[in-house]
Scaffold this motif. Structure first.
Motif, PDB file in Angstrom:
ATOM      1  N   PRO A   1       9.400  -6.125  -4.384  1.00 58.00           N
ATOM      2  CA  PRO A   1       8.502  -5.053  -4.822  1.00 58.00           C
ATOM      3  C   PRO A   1       7.254  -5.612  -5.502  1.00 58.00           C
ATOM      4  CG  PRO A   1      10.299  -5.274  -6.379  1.00 58.00           C
ATOM      5  CD  PRO A   1      10.578  -6.258  -5.268  1.00 58.00           C
ATOM      6  N   ASP A   2       6.443  -6.292  -4.721  1.00 63.11           N
ATOM      7  CA  ASP A   2       5.270  -7.000  -5.233  1.00 63.11           C
ATOM      8  C   ASP A   2       4.023  -6.186  -4.925  1.00 63.11           C
ATOM      9  OD1 ASP A   2       3.201  -8.723  -5.834  1.00 63.11           O
ATOM     10  OD2 ASP A   2       4.151 -10.480  -4.947  1.00 63.11           O
ATOM     11  N   SER A   3       3.404  -5.619  -5.960  1.00 64.77           N
ATOM     12  CA  SER A   3       2.210  -4.796  -5.752  1.00 64.77           C
ATOM     13  C   SER A   3       1.041  -5.610  -5.227  1.00 64.77           C
ATOM     14  CB  SER A   3       1.819  -4.092  -7.043  1.00 64.77           C
ATOM     15  OG  SER A   3       1.517  -5.026  -8.070  1.00 64.77           O
ATOM     16  N   ASP A   4       1.017  -6.914  -5.507  1.00 60.86           N
ATOM     17  CA  ASP A   4      -0.073  -7.757  -4.997  1.00 60.86           C
ATOM     18  C   ASP A   4      -0.035  -7.837  -3.477  1.00 60.86           C
ATOM     19  OD1 ASP A   4      -1.102  -8.267  -7.510  1.00 60.86           O
ATOM     20  OD2 ASP A   4       0.036 -10.124  -7.769  1.00 60.86           O
TER      21      ASP A   4
ATOM     22  N   THR B   1      -3.696  -3.835   1.916  1.00 57.94           N
ATOM     23  CA  THR B   1      -4.665  -2.737   1.945  1.00 57.94           C
ATOM     24  C   THR B   1      -6.078  -3.255   2.071  1.00 57.94           C
ATOM     25  OG1 THR B   1      -3.179  -1.364   0.605  1.00 57.94           O
ATOM     26  CG2 THR B   1      -5.502  -0.723   0.674  1.00 57.94           C
ATOM     27  N   ALA B   2      -6.386  -4.321   1.339  1.00 59.19           N
ATOM     28  CA  ALA B   2      -7.743  -4.867   1.347  1.00 59.19           C
ATOM     29  C   ALA B   2      -8.138  -5.450   2.689  1.00 59.19           C
ATOM     30  CB  ALA B   2      -7.870  -5.940   0.262  1.00 59.19           C
TER      31      ALA B   2
ATOM     32  N   ALA C   1       5.204  -0.067  -6.792  1.00 55.84           N
ATOM     33  CA  ALA C   1       4.401  -1.157  -6.231  1.00 55.84           C
ATOM     34  C   ALA C   1       3.588  -0.719  -5.021  1.00 55.84           C
ATOM     35  CB  ALA C   1       5.301  -2.331  -5.843  1.00 55.84           C
ATOM     36  N   GLY C   2       3.811   0.498  -4.537  1.00 53.87           N
ATOM     37  CA  GLY C   2       3.017   1.020  -3.430  1.00 53.87           C
ATOM     38  C   GLY C   2       3.730   1.091  -2.097  1.00 53.87           C
ATOM     39  N   PHE C   3       5.045   0.895  -2.082  1.00 54.79           N
ATOM     40  CA  PHE C   3       5.797   0.965  -0.833  1.00 54.79           C
ATOM     41  C   PHE C   3       6.122   2.416  -0.492  1.00 54.79           C
ATOM     42  CE2 PHE C   3       6.206  -3.403  -1.978  1.00 54.79           C
ATOM     43  CZ  PHE C   3       6.298  -4.094  -0.774  1.00 54.79           C
ATOM     44  N   THR C   4       6.089   2.720   0.792  1.00 60.67           N
ATOM     45  CA  THR C   4       6.366   4.080   1.263  1.00 60.67           C
ATOM     46  C   THR C   4       7.756   4.213   1.858  1.00 60.67           C
ATOM     47  OG1 THR C   4       5.395   3.563   3.435  1.00 60.67           O
ATOM     48  CG2 THR C   4       3.922   4.478   1.753  1.00 60.67           C
TER      49      THR C   4
END
Length: 321
Positions: free
Chosen positions: A193-196, A202-203, A288-291
């Motif tokens: 679960p790494d938000s980086d 995304t970038a 962390a941004g996972f769907t």
């Protein structure tokens, strides 16, 4: 709302059992499923490694709703990318459009068997990028002749193509693989679960695309038994992929993890029957941004009780996320 998946772990069950397990996962209400694609288990105690693509074909016929996905296939050593494209197209047809092709740059554990050596990480990523390009072209219906730095393809064409090609997921664990995932992938695949990872994906073009994580759990009404089983079969997971990608076999993993204690696992692997512990672990991925999060129940013979628990208690609790 986060989607909750079920993992067919080929390292811990035989092919017929794996199909039965995913049928049970569909019945229990899981949103999707994934399958590992290995030639070896990480540890001898896991005890299995059937051919994932045969299992997928059987699973496609035995289920009707649940999506299927490789987590993940390496398209550079055991499998030539032209063959991976053919397998993925066939799976999309067999499953009626329920298949997603998860790809990664591989582990020495599985790829050494063809005797081609195991190059450095930057070479493996070069090979991987070239392979993904070949796969995408073939799934688009192109007639492909390709003579690149690592692969040759001569007048290849897929004759049985689905109306929609399967989405391609790219496994990422660092900046370079995140860049590749953002540029070439329809979704991100990760195991922590790494938000980086999500930010980098995304970038580099991953805005709005699914992000799929994976979480091991060890359900048992006896927590001590669950902790012992997690240590016996899943202590390899604490090594990190920079190490795990390099080890050549179960003996190497046994040696590398001989000093890992049971208590070293319980911070990252929920053990026992505490629903809230799993909810909080999944929440880490959501934050962390996972769907999507695919759960791994540790222990091949323990899938039935886990699926019953998931249907009655765990999945209803996770719907709140």
């Amino acid at each position: 709302m986060v989607q909750i998946g079920y993992t067919m772990m080929t390292e811990q069950a035989g092919p017929r059992d794996l199909v039965d397990h995913v049928v049970g996962a569909e019945r229990a209400g899981f949103d999707f499923s994934v399958i590992s694609d290995h030639y070896f288990p990480w540890l001898d105690s896991q005890g299995h490694a059937p051919y994932a693509w045969s299992v997928l074909g059987a699973a496609a016929q035995a289920t009707t709703r649940i999506p299927l996905m490789t987590y993940v296939t390496c398209p550079t050593f055991r499998y030539h990318p032209a063959v991976v494209a053919q397998k993925a197209a066939t799976m999309q047809l067999l499953s009626g459009g329920r298949f997603r092709l998860g790809l990664g740059s591989g582990e020495n554990l599985n790829e050494h068997v063809i005797g081609a050596g195991w190059p450095s990480a930057h070479v493996r990523l070069e090979m991987f990028e070239e392979a993904v390009g070949i796969i995408r072209s073939l799934l688009a219906g192109d007639c492909v002749s390709h003579h690149g730095a690592h692969f040759d393809v001569e007048n290849a064409k897929l004759w049985d193509l689905p109306d929609e090609p399967p989405p391609i997921g790219i496994a990422a664990s660092g900046p370079r693989s995140c860049e590749l995932a953002g540029r070439y992938g329809d979704l991100l695949v990760a195991v922590e679960p790494d938000s980086d990872l999500v930010k980098s994906f995304t970038a580099h073009g991953g805005e709005g695309k699914p992000r799929v994580g994976q979480l091991p759990v060890c359900y048992d009404t006896d927590r001590d038994a669950a902790v012992a089983r997690a240590h016996d079969q899943f202590r390899w997971s604490v090594g990190g992929w920079e190490v795990n990608a390099e080890l050549p076999g179960p003996g190497g993993f046994a040696g590398a993890t001989r000093h890992i204690r049971s208590e070293d696992l319980t911070d990252t692997i929920p053990c026992g029957d505490d629903v809230q512990a799993v909810v909080e672990a999944v929440r880490g991925y959501v934050d962390a941004g996972f769907t999507e999060v695919a759960l791994v129940q540790i222990g091949g013979e323990h899938q039935g009780p886990f699926l019953e628990w998931a249907e009655s208690k765990l999945l209803p609790a996770l719907r709140g996320l």
